[in-house]
Design an enzyme around this catalytic site. Structure first.
Site, PDB file in Angstrom:
ATOM      1  N   GLN A   1       0.825  -1.202   0.000  1.00 44.31           N
ATOM      2  CA  GLN A   1       0.000   0.000   0.000  1.00 44.31           C
ATOM      3  C   GLN A   1       0.863   1.257   0.000  1.00 44.31           C
ATOM      4  O   GLN A   1       1.866   1.333   0.714  1.00 44.31           O
ATOM      5  CB  GLN A   1      -0.915  -0.010   1.230  1.00 44.31           C
TER       6      GLN A   1
ATOM      7  N   SER B   1       4.527  -5.727   3.169  1.00 42.53           N
ATOM      8  CA  SER B   1       3.180  -5.662   3.739  1.00 42.53           C
ATOM      9  C   SER B   1       2.175  -6.381   2.832  1.00 42.53           C
ATOM     10  O   SER B   1       2.305  -7.584   2.601  1.00 42.53           O
ATOM     11  CB  SER B   1       2.789  -4.199   3.990  1.00 42.53           C
ATOM     12  N   LEU B   2       1.208  -5.661   2.253  1.00 42.74           N
ATOM     13  CA  LEU B   2       0.236  -6.294   1.359  1.00 42.74           C
ATOM     14  C   LEU B   2       0.931  -7.024   0.208  1.00 42.74           C
ATOM     15  O   LEU B   2       0.447  -8.054  -0.278  1.00 42.74           O
ATOM     16  CB  LEU B   2      -0.720  -5.224   0.829  1.00 42.74           C
TER      17      LEU B   2
ATOM     18  N   ARG C   1      -8.814  -8.448   4.240  1.00 42.66           N
ATOM     19  CA  ARG C   1      -7.793  -7.707   4.990  1.00 42.66           C
ATOM     20  C   ARG C   1      -8.039  -6.210   4.868  1.00 42.66           C
ATOM     21  O   ARG C   1      -8.000  -5.471   5.867  1.00 42.66           O
ATOM     22  CB  ARG C   1      -6.409  -8.075   4.452  1.00 42.66           C
TER      23      ARG C   1
ATOM     24  N   HIS D   1       0.341  -2.003  11.300  1.00 38.01           N
ATOM     25  CA  HIS D   1       1.536  -2.701  11.797  1.00 38.01           C
ATOM     26  C   HIS D   1       1.897  -2.260  13.216  1.00 38.01           C
ATOM     27  O   HIS D   1       3.068  -2.014  13.530  1.00 38.01           O
ATOM     28  CB  HIS D   1       2.717  -2.497  10.843  1.00 38.01           C
TER      29      HIS D   1
ATOM     30  N   GLN E   1       1.416 -10.414  10.884  1.00 36.83           N
ATOM     31  CA  GLN E   1       1.927  -9.344  10.035  1.00 36.83           C
ATOM     32  C   GLN E   1       1.124  -8.060  10.175  1.00 36.83           C
ATOM     33  O   GLN E   1       1.664  -6.967  10.112  1.00 36.83           O
ATOM     34  CB  GLN E   1       1.927  -9.803   8.566  1.00 36.83           C
TER      35      GLN E   1
END
Length: 281
Positions: free
Chosen positions: A10, A86-87, A111, A191, A239
């Site tokens: 992202q 991340s994503l 998510r 996060h 995560q």
């Protein structure tokens, strides 16, 4: 020569992403549209309702563009590792053979929806301070509501926490020598400890997903080590509320002989981080 494919997360989204890919893979696009319930082509190429930067829509859109970028790249060379930020880790899992395309779309959709529900949080990128120095500022200045969220390079770390506290903390880090303090355009404290509830809600979706053994090793954000059998659910759940250990990931890949990094997906943010990490910055 050993190569690693990297997939952005992202923040890399941009209007126009996926244009050639959607034409190249119409069946994949139709499959994603059916799962999502809206037109990805319209969202990514036109964004008529201004939703592309909304986490709920950003995450599945990025997964699809990242995954199709891998499909378009083809298998004309041997790839030693996959990694995503991340994503982007979901596209890495797809490319590594752990996750099929439809499951990746469903997980990115769930998510994004769960993370979008968490409001009131913020994030800031701190440039020019080492991670240890940032941790010291948090401790000494009593910034106890803030967490370290992304270790992007040796000199760039992202912190996460309540939005007002993120804004108020700028002076403490500037006084400690930070070159820049950039408040990010996000709606949640991603996060960080504040994402533990959506992470646990997400576990239900992970538990109903079929994960396979990796065909190509995939590096996990939470460990900076390759996925092992049976780790997918715990890794992906953790995560969401744990820091992205990107610097360690790239350092580990270099130590394992990777000397070529190729970013697949929109933008070249990760390529920039690799260069900085290679230079020790």
């Amino acid at each position: 020569m050993a190569t690693a494919f990297l997939f952005p997360g992202q923040g890399s989204q941009t209007i126009g992403m996926g244009a050639e890919l959607f034409d190249q893979f119409p069946q994949r696009l139709a499959e994603a549209d059916e799962i999502l319930g809206y037109s990805l082509r319209s969202l990514c190429l036109e964004d008529p309702d201004g939703l592309l930067n909304n986490t709920q829509y950003t995450q599945p859109a990025l997964f699809v563009v990242d995954a199709l970028s891998y499909d378009a790249r083809g298998a004309d060379q041997e790839v030693a590792f996959m990694a995503g930020h991340s994503l982007g880790e979901y596209a890495a899992l797809y490319a590594g053979g752990v996750l099929d395309f439809a499951s990746g779309v469903r997980l990115a959709k769930a998510r994004g929806e769960l993370m979008a529900r968490v409001t009131g949080g913020g994030m800031a990128a701190i440039l020019g301070l080492a991670a240890d120095d940032i941790a010291a500022v948090i401790r000494v200045a009593n910034l106890a509501t803030l967490d370290m969220a992304n270790f992007n390079t040796l000199g760039q770390t992202v912190i996460s926490g309540p939005a007002a506290d993120i804004v108020a903390a700028e002076s403490a880090f500037k006084d400690a020598g930070a070159k820049r303090y950039v408040v990010l355009n996000v709606s949640g404290a991603f996060h960080s400890r504040y994402m533990k509830d959506p992470a646990e809600q997400f576990r239900v979706h992970l538990e109903s997903t079929s994960f396979q053994a990796a065909v190509t090793p995939v590096i996990a954000n939470v460990t900076a080590q390759p996925y092992e059998a049976g780790q997918a659910i715990d890794n992906l759940c953790s995560q969401i509320h744990s820091p992205v250990r990107w610097t360690e990931t790239i350092q580990s890949l270099i130590e394992q002989g990777v000397d070529s990094f190729e970013e697949l997906g929109p933008g070249r943010v990760l390529a920039g981080t690799v260069k900085q990490i290679q230079r020790g910055r």
